[in-house]
Design a protein around this motif. Structure first.
Motif, mmCIF file in Angstrom:
data_model
loop_
_atom_site.group_PDB
_atom_site.id
_atom_site.type_symbol
_atom_site.label_atom_id
_atom_site.label_comp_id
_atom_site.label_asym_id
_atom_site.label_seq_id
_atom_site.Cartn_x
_atom_site.Cartn_y
_atom_site.Cartn_z
ATOM 1 N N VAL A 13 45.898 -28.942 -15.996
ATOM 2 C CA VAL A 13 46.597 -28.419 -14.828
ATOM 3 C C VAL A 13 46.762 -26.913 -14.994
ATOM 4 O O VAL A 13 46.738 -26.393 -16.103
ATOM 5 N N PHE A 14 46.924 -26.207 -13.872
ATOM 6 C CA PHE A 14 47.176 -24.768 -13.976
ATOM 7 C C PHE A 14 48.522 -24.364 -13.400
ATOM 8 O O PHE A 14 48.925 -23.220 -13.521
ATOM 9 N N ASN A 15 49.219 -25.339 -12.810
ATOM 10 C CA ASN A 15 50.574 -25.033 -12.338
ATOM 11 C C ASN A 15 51.278 -26.338 -11.974
ATOM 12 O O ASN A 15 50.642 -27.298 -11.534
ATOM 13 N N ILE A 16 52.579 -26.365 -12.191
ATOM 14 C CA ILE A 16 53.435 -27.429 -11.669
ATOM 15 C C ILE A 16 54.549 -26.726 -10.922
ATOM 16 O O ILE A 16 55.383 -26.044 -11.516
ATOM 17 N N GLN A 54 41.364 -20.989 -19.016
ATOM 18 C CA GLN A 54 40.846 -19.629 -18.916
ATOM 19 C C GLN A 54 41.919 -18.622 -19.301
ATOM 20 O O GLN A 54 43.112 -18.885 -19.159
ATOM 21 N N ILE A 55 41.471 -17.460 -19.773
ATOM 22 C CA ILE A 55 42.377 -16.349 -20.040
ATOM 23 C C ILE A 55 41.899 -15.149 -19.243
ATOM 24 O O ILE A 55 40.755 -14.717 -19.364
ATOM 25 N N GLY A 115 45.740 -22.719 -17.169
ATOM 26 C CA GLY A 115 45.328 -24.062 -17.541
ATOM 27 C C GLY A 115 45.935 -24.510 -18.853
ATOM 28 O O GLY A 115 46.063 -23.733 -19.795
ATOM 29 N N ARG A 116 46.333 -25.774 -18.881
ATOM 30 C CA ARG A 116 46.803 -26.396 -20.116
ATOM 31 C C ARG A 116 46.523 -27.884 -20.052
ATOM 32 O O ARG A 116 46.579 -28.497 -18.989
ATOM 33 N N ARG A 117 46.201 -28.441 -21.199
ATOM 34 C CA ARG A 117 45.988 -29.875 -21.296
ATOM 35 C C ARG A 117 47.340 -30.566 -21.414
ATOM 36 O O ARG A 117 48.176 -30.193 -22.242
#
Length: 331
Positions: A13-16, A54-55, A115-117
């Motif tokens: 996901v890249f945002n909540i 990504q960074i 992004g984070r797993r």
């Protein structure tokens, strides 16, 4: 009885986003999944396109490697950093997740991780924290993207988990996916928002890089499923915003679905995200496009909604009316 779910299934996901009021009825938590199968020229979230972590680099925030150098001190491979005039200007790593500690070490936010797993269980801990707001407002969880259905198992398990917690479910999708992915989530949804870029195949391919054949096939399946459907159309200059385009789209919707669509939302084009494109070293496709001024945009959208309504389509300007929509479970 709610279907069992696996809390250990993971996705990216890249945002909540909490307390959203434009992505379904009530107050909602929107989970943005990474990855998209379209390349819409007007996309304002380039960080959503790749499924990978990504960074990005905001070079103007960098203090300079001589004054700071915190990112390089913890870098597993300094060679991936581009340094110009003493500042970090880009990071070119095949596996950006290895360099997340570099972004965490940066004191100014010059390095930004997108992004984070996470596991289904980890996401649900954040979602259920706002249960009282869902109960008081009729809200719930909405999956969005990118394209949530590019991570079909993760999306399905999240929806199952929400159902198990008694939380209602929505999804926003562009439908440019194999129908199997759609089949896996339709029984788990109380509402679905479907993006529609253009009904003309050539125009759709020109501005999104893909055919609309699968999209329209899936849209027919969604409407036939009985899940309440909201169609979202971004009204973009020189793509689908002319009166002839609007009339053609309205005519097609009326002939295909009659009253089978709960609402059509016409969304304004905003020239946003250019800084994120630069941070990711990506060209901004709409650089030369002039977005209509806000003071004229809103009246134009209302006029466009009126044009489409003349064909029997329930069209509105913007997404603010989402709170008035009725969920399947509340019907």
């Amino acid at each position: 009885m709610s279907a069992a779910y696996d809390p250990m299934v993971s996705g990216t996901v890249f945002n909540i986003q909490r307390f959203s009021v434009h992505d379904g009825p009530g107050i909602r938590t929107v989970v943005f999944l990474k990855g998209c199968s379209l390349r819409c020229r007007w996309c304002s979230n380039p960080e959503s396109l790749s499924k990978s972590v990504q960074i990005g680099v905001y070079a103007n925030r960098c203090l300079g490697v001589d004054k700071c150098g915190a990112c390089l001190d913890v870098a597993p491979d300094r060679a991936v950093f581009d340094v110009q005039d003493g500042r970090v200007t880009a990071i070119r790593a095949r596996r950006a997740e290895r360099h997340v500690p570099c972004a965490e070490a940066c004191p100014t936010g010059a390095l930004k991780v997108w992004g984070r797993r996470v596991t289904v269980g980890e996401v649900m801990k954040e979602v259920v924290a706002d249960r009282s707001f869902y109960e008081s407002s009729g809200g719930g969880i909405t999956l969005s993207g990118g394209e949530a259905l590019l991570q079909p198992r993760f999306a399905a398990e999240l929806l199952k988990a929400a159902r198990a917690e008694g939380i209602n479910t929505c999804m926003e999708t562009a439908l440019n996916v194999h129908s199997d992915a759609l089949d896996g989530v339709l029984p788990l949804l109380d509402m679905i928002f479907c993006d529609l870029k253009h009904v003309d195949p050539a125009a759709h391919r020109r501005c999104t890089g893909a055919s609309n054949e699968q999209i329209l096939t899936n849209l027919r399946k969604v409407v036939a499923s009985g899940v309440p459907v909201v169609i979202r159309i971004p009204v973009v200059p020189d793509h689908n915003g002319s009166e002839s385009d609007l009339r053609a789209t309205a005519r097609w919707l009326a002939e295909e679905f009659g009253e089978g669509v709960a609402q059509v939302q016409l969304l304004p084009f905003r020239k946003l995200g250019e800084d994120k494109y630069a941070a990711l070293a990506m060209p901004y496709p709409m650089r030369d496009c002039r977005a209509p001024p806000r003071e004229s945009c809103d009246p134009e959208l209302r006029r466009a909604a009126g044009v489409m309504s003349g064909y029997g389509v329930s069209a509105v300007a913007g997404a603010a009316d989402s709170s008035r929509l009725r969920l399947k479970s509340a019907a």
